[in-house]
Motif scaffolding. Structure first.
Motif, PDB file in Angstrom:
ATOM      1  N   TYR A  28       0.961  -1.192  -0.097  1.00 25.43           N
ATOM      2  CA  TYR A  28      -0.124   0.043   0.024  1.00 25.43           C
ATOM      3  C   TYR A  28       0.872   1.327   0.094  1.00 25.43           C
ATOM      4  O   TYR A  28       1.690   1.693   1.016  1.00 25.43           O
ATOM      5  N   GLU A  29       1.005   1.938  -1.052  1.00 24.65           N
ATOM      6  CA  GLU A  29       1.914   3.109  -1.300  1.00 24.65           C
ATOM      7  C   GLU A  29       1.415   4.076  -2.218  1.00 24.65           C
ATOM      8  O   GLU A  29       0.620   3.636  -3.252  1.00 24.65           O
ATOM      9  N   VAL A  30       1.841   5.359  -2.259  1.00 30.24           N
ATOM     10  CA  VAL A  30       1.629   6.073  -3.300  1.00 30.24           C
ATOM     11  C   VAL A  30       2.345   6.012  -4.271  1.00 30.24           C
ATOM     12  O   VAL A  30       3.785   5.542  -4.558  1.00 30.24           O
ATOM     13  N   LYS A  31       1.733   6.157  -5.788  1.00 23.97           N
ATOM     14  CA  LYS A  31       2.306   5.796  -6.764  1.00 23.97           C
ATOM     15  C   LYS A  31       3.368   7.029  -7.467  1.00 23.97           C
ATOM     16  O   LYS A  31       2.884   7.791  -7.655  1.00 23.97           O
ATOM     17  N   SER A  61       1.168  13.163  -0.973  1.00 23.77           N
ATOM     18  CA  SER A  61      -0.084  13.093   0.080  1.00 23.77           C
ATOM     19  C   SER A  61      -0.155  11.672   0.282  1.00 23.77           C
ATOM     20  O   SER A  61      -0.177  10.697  -0.743  1.00 23.77           O
ATOM     21  N   ALA A  62       0.106  11.158   1.617  1.00 27.03           N
ATOM     22  CA  ALA A  62      -0.240   9.900   1.835  1.00 27.03           C
ATOM     23  C   ALA A  62      -1.675   9.334   1.522  1.00 27.03           C
ATOM     24  O   ALA A  62      -1.739   8.148   1.114  1.00 27.03           O
ATOM     25  N   SER A  63      -2.535  10.320   1.226  1.00 31.06           N
ATOM     26  CA  SER A  63      -3.934   9.742   0.968  1.00 31.06           C
ATOM     27  C   SER A  63      -3.789   9.394  -0.529  1.00 31.06           C
ATOM     28  O   SER A  63      -5.014   8.872  -0.947  1.00 31.06           O
ATOM     29  N   TYR A  64      -2.866   9.533  -1.143  1.00 31.28           N
ATOM     30  CA  TYR A  64      -2.612   8.836  -2.673  1.00 31.28           C
ATOM     31  C   TYR A  64      -2.460   7.359  -2.761  1.00 31.28           C
ATOM     32  O   TYR A  64      -2.343   6.826  -3.875  1.00 31.28           O
ATOM     33  N   ALA A  65      -2.243   6.814  -1.579  1.00 31.66           N
ATOM     34  CA  ALA A  65      -1.819   5.455  -1.582  1.00 31.66           C
ATOM     35  C   ALA A  65      -2.657   4.589  -2.063  1.00 31.66           C
ATOM     36  O   ALA A  65      -3.909   4.632  -2.073  1.00 31.66           O
ATOM     37  N   VAL A  66      -2.422   3.586  -3.045  1.00 37.53           N
ATOM     38  CA  VAL A  66      -3.126   2.429  -3.667  1.00 37.53           C
ATOM     39  C   VAL A  66      -2.417   1.250  -3.381  1.00 37.53           C
ATOM     40  O   VAL A  66      -1.262   1.184  -2.941  1.00 37.53           O
ATOM     41  N   GLN A  67      -3.117   0.281  -3.824  1.00 36.68           N
ATOM     42  CA  GLN A  67      -2.459  -1.369  -3.634  1.00 36.68           C
ATOM     43  C   GLN A  67      -2.486  -1.761  -5.023  1.00 36.68           C
ATOM     44  O   GLN A  67      -3.266  -2.798  -5.346  1.00 36.68           O
ATOM     45  N   ASP A  68      -1.703  -1.241  -5.974  1.00 36.14           N
ATOM     46  CA  ASP A  68      -1.806  -1.928  -7.498  1.00 36.14           C
ATOM     47  C   ASP A  68      -0.400  -2.531  -7.591  1.00 36.14           C
ATOM     48  O   ASP A  68      -0.043  -2.610  -8.950  1.00 36.14           O
ATOM     49  N   TYR A  69       0.305  -2.844  -6.679  1.00 35.63           N
ATOM     50  CA  TYR A  69       1.672  -3.265  -7.138  1.00 35.63           C
ATOM     51  C   TYR A  69       1.807  -4.807  -6.941  1.00 35.63           C
ATOM     52  O   TYR A  69       2.817  -5.289  -7.339  1.00 35.63           O
ATOM     53  N   GLY A  70       1.049  -5.559  -6.283  1.00 35.35           N
ATOM     54  CA  GLY A  70       1.425  -6.849  -6.187  1.00 35.35           C
ATOM     55  C   GLY A  70       1.557  -7.205  -4.557  1.00 35.35           C
ATOM     56  O   GLY A  70       1.489  -6.184  -3.776  1.00 35.35           O
ATOM     57  N   GLN A 129      11.413 -18.053  -8.146  1.00 36.87           N
ATOM     58  CA  GLN A 129      10.121 -17.546  -7.636  1.00 36.87           C
ATOM     59  C   GLN A 129       9.710 -16.209  -8.486  1.00 36.87           C
ATOM     60  O   GLN A 129      10.549 -15.665  -9.158  1.00 36.87           O
ATOM     61  N   GLN A 130       8.603 -16.105  -8.819  1.00 32.59           N
ATOM     62  CA  GLN A 130       8.109 -15.208  -9.626  1.00 32.59           C
ATOM     63  C   GLN A 130       6.822 -14.536  -9.159  1.00 32.59           C
ATOM     64  O   GLN A 130       5.946 -15.108  -8.683  1.00 32.59           O
ATOM     65  N   GLY A 131       6.898 -13.018  -9.351  1.00 29.92           N
ATOM     66  CA  GLY A 131       5.610 -12.326  -9.035  1.00 29.92           C
ATOM     67  C   GLY A 131       5.380 -11.525  -7.696  1.00 29.92           C
ATOM     68  O   GLY A 131       4.505 -11.047  -7.340  1.00 29.92           O
ATOM     69  N   ALA A 132       6.581 -11.715  -7.051  1.00 23.17           N
ATOM     70  CA  ALA A 132       6.700 -11.038  -5.869  1.00 23.17           C
ATOM     71  C   ALA A 132       7.392  -9.639  -5.876  1.00 23.17           C
ATOM     72  O   ALA A 132       8.328  -9.139  -6.837  1.00 23.17           O
ATOM     73  N   VAL A 133       6.953  -8.739  -4.852  1.00 20.82           N
ATOM     74  CA  VAL A 133       7.482  -7.436  -4.752  1.00 20.82           C
ATOM     75  C   VAL A 133       7.824  -7.173  -3.591  1.00 20.82           C
ATOM     76  O   VAL A 133       7.020  -7.350  -2.562  1.00 20.82           O
ATOM     77  N   LYS A 134       8.770  -6.139  -3.172  1.00 17.32           N
ATOM     78  CA  LYS A 134       8.811  -5.291  -1.560  1.00 17.32           C
ATOM     79  C   LYS A 134       9.662  -4.294  -2.018  1.00 17.32           C
ATOM     80  O   LYS A 134       9.975  -3.996  -2.864  1.00 17.32           O
ATOM     81  N   LEU A 147      10.445   2.845  -4.977  1.00 24.35           N
ATOM     82  CA  LEU A 147      11.086   2.193  -4.162  1.00 24.35           C
ATOM     83  C   LEU A 147      10.617   0.463  -4.084  1.00 24.35           C
ATOM     84  O   LEU A 147      11.314  -0.358  -3.605  1.00 24.35           O
ATOM     85  N   ILE A 148       9.696   0.445  -4.751  1.00 23.19           N
ATOM     86  CA  ILE A 148       9.181  -1.056  -4.763  1.00 23.19           C
ATOM     87  C   ILE A 148       9.440  -1.810  -6.109  1.00 23.19           C
ATOM     88  O   ILE A 148       9.627  -1.057  -7.176  1.00 23.19           O
ATOM     89  N   HIS A 149      10.155  -2.986  -5.721  1.00 17.49           N
ATOM     90  CA  HIS A 149      10.857  -3.626  -6.997  1.00 17.49           C
ATOM     91  C   HIS A 149      10.430  -5.023  -6.851  1.00 17.49           C
ATOM     92  O   HIS A 149      10.172  -5.770  -5.771  1.00 17.49           O
ATOM     93  N   SER A 150      10.533  -5.646  -7.993  1.00 11.68           N
ATOM     94  CA  SER A 150      10.424  -7.052  -8.150  1.00 11.68           C
ATOM     95  C   SER A 150      11.522  -7.793  -7.368  1.00 11.68           C
ATOM     96  O   SER A 150      12.643  -7.576  -7.364  1.00 11.68           O
TER      97      SER A 150
END
Length: 1018
Positions: free
Chosen positions: A820-823, A848-857, A885-890, A940-943
């Protein structure tokens, strides 16, 4: 006299005639790896005549001329029938049962079944894949070997455990660790440093309800069953296994700047944002307006200093990392005569970590004794181990004491050692000295623990009748861990130049002690009957009692004299003058589980199998109104090849269809301790001289287990004369009564309370394939592969759409772990300003932290698996295993530090060699202008996808003709092995495995290891 002579002559003629009707057949029995099998049984079919092979695998047997065949059998190998021809010398090769679906034995920890009769989804790993691996915790060996099992080793420190998840996470606030069983005894999860995998005979990973429901409230996360080695009948055999080598740091995708790169980046930064002496590339630059204000002497001094600094290029990795030595030596004794066999082993394990001060040393002893006659059988297993581990401080935090952060953050322009030649680290105050300060702490401080581990188990059974057997299994799992941490006052950061804290200046000593004991007893009655050679019935009634005790204390004291380091006796008593008050804490707890279990299996003509179980558990962890909980399972199997319509289908050797459904609980991953249903209180201070208490947890008098109900449909097959074999499973695994946080009203204190209100689903498919490309006497080549897909979805949160949990958001319709993060929208080429997406998808320069979404996996990879190959040619063997492994992010928290000119480069810290910050209008950059700060966003979100060369082994087995010449050696094998040799990944940190599941905190990377070894049997 004549009559006596006639009788004597007739007797001689009869004997000669009898011998003439027999023939002597000799031969040799070998395994599929070419090694001789000692103690194999050769039986003349239709008679009671039999013989055993000797140490070289040779045999000799007298066979009647009327006999047509021999039956050759050996434990762990397929039984083979050989037609007797005209040859009097024969050679027989037996195949290891791992490639024969009908012969593999699956252990559930409560019973053992042939694979052909087992109705569940399970994978068996043989000893061959477990022995002689340079790891201090056996769970590290599971990665890439079992479909549906995720295994991530979160730290490369010696002896670190692996995070094991089977078929996805089943709880939000609870854990997902499987239940571990060793020789029928449950053992503590995640603490395996005291177990020697060289003593394991096999390991079964049980994934569906057919097995997990047998353990009721403890089985929802799957079950891993370990069977240890037993002695084999025959004369005693003495074996030595030796292994030695080195461990080294892996290659990292991330590279820090060198001095030339950093000075240029500092200059570019200063042109835009200015800066002081912390960034010498700008401070002493000719392009700095300050330079023009200096006189000739000042400019010459600036040039000299910049030139001097440019010649310093400290590679901090050379001092933070090292090559660690590894060795493991084991001697074992196996054998037995008559009705008793023994297996004993003694092991000395020594592993140095890839950073100074880290290591693990273990001494382990195992003794297994087995006795069996026609009525009574008895087994006693015992394992004792002492383990000592030294640790590196601060390896799970982003602090300047963490060597894995410092190695990337410390500027190469800083000195490692003082220039006075003393060999002391160049310590000091400020960012330029952080690396040396960290090395100074490593030099003076100590951080280690000592662990005693014992696992004892006993099983006794007595055959009351031909069909009825009474048995009892009992045992204990015991661990005692003492942890010590010493902070020396000689370290620079604890001197008056660096701190004014009285406790820091005084040095510190911390001690912690924890004792864990689990006792288990399980009596049973089993009815086993075969009726008319077609109806096979097995029914068992069991009772079980299990109790766990835990007790610990901790203390931290101050005022340690360096002349008496690392001892609590050196602690100075605190008073109002020195302010060195000690901190003391402790804990004590106990829980118990009482259970009743019934199981039944019916098999018709080897064709149809129906099985079921019912368990009733009562646990002290739950309130009295919910204390007793029922669990059940039903399963079935259809052996299609037993049908008449498959008689002429020759290309299919084995074909079975399985189905199961059942439920189990999450007791061993219960997040609320032993008294979670009760309110708890904590001290908050004093009022009018009286101690005050406040509620720390509200408890829940209606608390019950999270229960997992699982449906599984599976297919087992062996095709093309057994060349292609494996399994496919599909499943739907649902957690009901999921723990959910709910907010109380202001009248109800406004706090949150945990209730059973949610539902979570894991559904997926698993595949295991093996193919014998070549299977000949002198050449065998097999390839293996497994893959799994798991889709995790939160279906219900008790009426809530979502709720925050730490830095994440738990949402209906999303997978657990969905970030859950700002894009991030990039950098504005015109101004260099950072850009972000609003929730509506519009680009904005405002964060704005209110822009956070859950679109990353999600941080848990939906796809995972492994593949490999095994080749045996003459005396050589080769094996390789890849995991992926395939399809994870952090979130890569390291990137926040090393691609952040404003927050860190301006303070004198190093940056990534890939740093590309905006410098002028029109630049296409990945990092904003130094005029803008850096915020957490999807940048900062990467596969964390990866493929790892997990294991590579090349071995040579000494030929028997050479071994026989020694007169005392029966088997010898030499091997070379590599572990974690390479990794292919786009992750830019040190290791996509290491660290927390959702965010990287510069943790200990998993090392690369190269070892050599010898296995020799006398």
């Amino acid at each position: 006299m004549r009559k006596l002579f006639t009788v004597f002559l007739c007797s001689i003629l009869a004997v000669l005639q009898l011998n003439a009707q027999n023939r002597i057949i000799t031969g040799k029995v070998l395994g599929d790896n070419g090694a001789p099998l000692s103690g194999a049984t050769i039986l003349v079919v239709g008679t009671s005549t039999k013989s055993l092979t000797n140490d070289a695998g040779n045999f000799s047997i007298s066979v009647p001329t009327t006999s047509k065949s021999l039956l050759i059998s050996y434990v762990g190998y397929t039984t083979k029938s050989i037609s007797i021809g005209k040859e009097n010398n024969i050679s027989i090769s037996l195949i290891n049962i791992s490639s024969d679906l009908d012969e593999v034995v699956v252990s559930t920890g409560i019973s053992k079944q042939r694979r052909s009769e087992f109705t569940g989804a399970g994978t068996t790993i043989s000893a061959k894949a477990l022995v002689d691996r340079p790891v201090g915790s056996f769970d590290q060996l599971l990665q890439g070997q079992v479909p549906g099992l995720a295994a991530l080793t979160l730290s490369g420190a010696p002896g670190s455990n692996t995070n094991i998840i089977i078929r996805g996470q089943g709880s939000i606030s609870g854990g997902s660790s499987p239940l571990y069983i060793i020789d029928g005894i449950a053992v503590e999860a995640g603490v395996f440093q005291g177990l020697n995998p060289n003593d394991f005979e096999s390991l079964d990973v049980l994934r569906d309800a057919a097995a997990s429901s047998l353990y009721g409230s403890r089985g929802s996360s799957g079950v891993i069953v370990i069977t240890t080695k037993k002695g084999k009948s025959g004369k005693m055999k003495f074996s030595y296994n030796g292994q030695f080598g080195q461990k080294a740091k892996p290659d990292f995708a991330f590279k820090p700047m060198n001095t030339t790169q950093l000075l240029k980046a500092q200059e570019d930064y200063g042109k835009i944002a200015g800066g002081g002496s912390a960034i010498p590339g700008w401070f002493y630059s000719k392009q700095n307006p300050r330079y023009a204000t200096l006189g000739p002497a000042g400019q010459a001094q600036a040039d000299f200093l910049l030139d001097s600094i440019s010649k310093i290029n400290s590679n901090w990795g050379d001092y933070v990392f090292r090559n660690g030595n590894f060795s493991n030596h084991q001697i074992s004794l196996s054998g037995g005569t008559g009705k008793t066999t023994i297996y004993s082993s003694l092991e000395l394990y020594n592993e140095e970590g890839t950073t100074p001060r880290t290591d693990m040393k273990r001494v382990s002893l195992r003794n297994n004794i087995d006795y069996a006659d026609d009525k009574f059988s008895f087994s006693l297993q015992s394992s004792f181990a002492y383990t000592k581990r030294n640790f590196q401080q601060s390896t799970t935090t982003n602090s300047l004491g963490n060597p894995f952060l410092i190695v990337n953050l410390q500027a190469p322009t800083s000195l490692v050692f003082k220039p006075d030649g003393s060999g002391n680290y160049a310590t000091g105050v400020g960012s330029a000295f952080a690396g040396a300060n960290q090395l100074d702490l490593t030099k003076y401080d100590l951080n280690y623990n000592d662990q005693l581990k014992a696992v004892l188990g006993m099983t006794a059974s007595y055959k009351l009748t031909n069909d009825l057997t009474a048995a009892v299994t009992t045992g204990i799992d015991f661990r005692e861990t003492q942890s010590s941490s010493y902070g020396s006052k000689l370290a620079f950061t604890r001197t008056p130049a660096a701190t004014t804290s009285p406790t820091a200046l005084a040095g510190n000593q911390s001690e912690a002690y924890f004792r864990y004991l689990q006792f288990n007893i399980r009596p049973s009655i089993t009815y086993n009957k075969l009726i008319a050679q077609k109806h096979k019935i097995n029914a068992t009634v069991l009772g079980e009692y299990l109790t766990q005790y835990g007790k610990g204390f901790s203390l931290t004291g101050y005022g340690i004299d360096p002349r008496t380091p690392n001892t609590p006796a050196a602690i100075t008593q605190g008073n109002a003058v020195n302010l060195l008050f000690a901190n003391v804490g402790g804990a004590k707890s106990q829980n118990a589980l009482l259970s009743m279990l019934g199981t039944a299996t019916y098999i018709y003509d080897g064709k149809y199998t129906i099985a079921g179980s019912y368990r009733y558990d009562g646990s002290s962890k739950l309130p009295s109104n919910n204390r007793w909980t029922p669990f059940y399972s039903v399963s079935a199997k259809w052996n299609v090849m037993k049908e008449k319509f498959m008689t002429n289908v020759n290309w299919i050797k084995e074909l079975s269809i399985r189905a199961s459904y059942g439920g189990s609980g999450n007791s061993d991953n219960f997040p609320f301790g032993d008294f979670g249903y009760l309110p708890t209180y904590t001290s908050t201070g004093t009022y009018s001289g009286l101690a005050t208490l406040a509620v720390s947890s509200l408890g829940n008098p209606d608390l019950k287990w999270e229960t997992v109900y699982q449906t599984n449909l599976g297919l087992d097959f062996s095709l093309f004369k057994g060349k292609l074999y494996g399994s496919v499973d599909v499943y739907d695994k649902r957690t009901k009564d999921l723990f959910v946080q709910k907010q109380l009203t202001a009248e109800g204190t406004g706090a949150s309370i945990t209730v059973n209100a949610g539902t979570m689903q894991n559904k997926g498919v698993e595949m295991l394939l093996n193919y014998d490309i070549i299977n000949k006497k002198n050449l065998r080549w097999t390839i293996t592969a497994n893959a799994a897909y798991n889709k995790n979805t939160i279906l219900d949160l008790g009426g809530l759409d979502s709720y925050p949990s730490g830095t994440s958001l738990i949402s209906v319709g999303k997978a657990l772990g969905s970030i859950y993060e700002v894009k991030w929208a990039g950098v504005d080429p015109a101004s260099g300003a950072p850009l972000y997406y609003t929730k509506e998808g519009k680009v904005s320069s405002t964060y704005s932290a209110s822009y956070a979404v859950q679109d990353y996996g999600t941080y848990e990879a939906p796809w995972k698996g492994g593949f490999g190959s095994q080749i045996r040619y003459l005396a050589f063997d080769f094996s390789v295993l890849f995991s992926w492994q395939q399809g994870a992010v952090k979130t890569d928290n390291l990137e926040y530090f090393v691609e952040n000119p404003v927050g860190f480069m301006s303070g004198g810290y190093n940056q990534s060699a890939d740093l590309n910050f905006w410098k002028k209008p029109g630049d296409i950059a990945s990092t904003p202008s130094p005029l803008y700060g850096t915020n957490f966003s999807s940048k900062l979100i990467h596969s964390t996808n990866f493929m790892r060369l997990r294991d590579l082994t090349i071995g040579y087995n000494m030929p028997q003709n050479l071994i026989q010449k020694t007169k005392f050696i029966t088997r010898a094998r030499f091997f070379v092995q590599g572990t974690n040799l390479f990794i292919w990944t786009k992750w830019r940190g040190m290791d996509p495995e290491a660290g927390g599941s959702n965010i990287n905190l510069s943790e200990f990377p998993n090392p690369r290891a190269v070892t050599m070894g010898l296995n020799i049997t006398f």
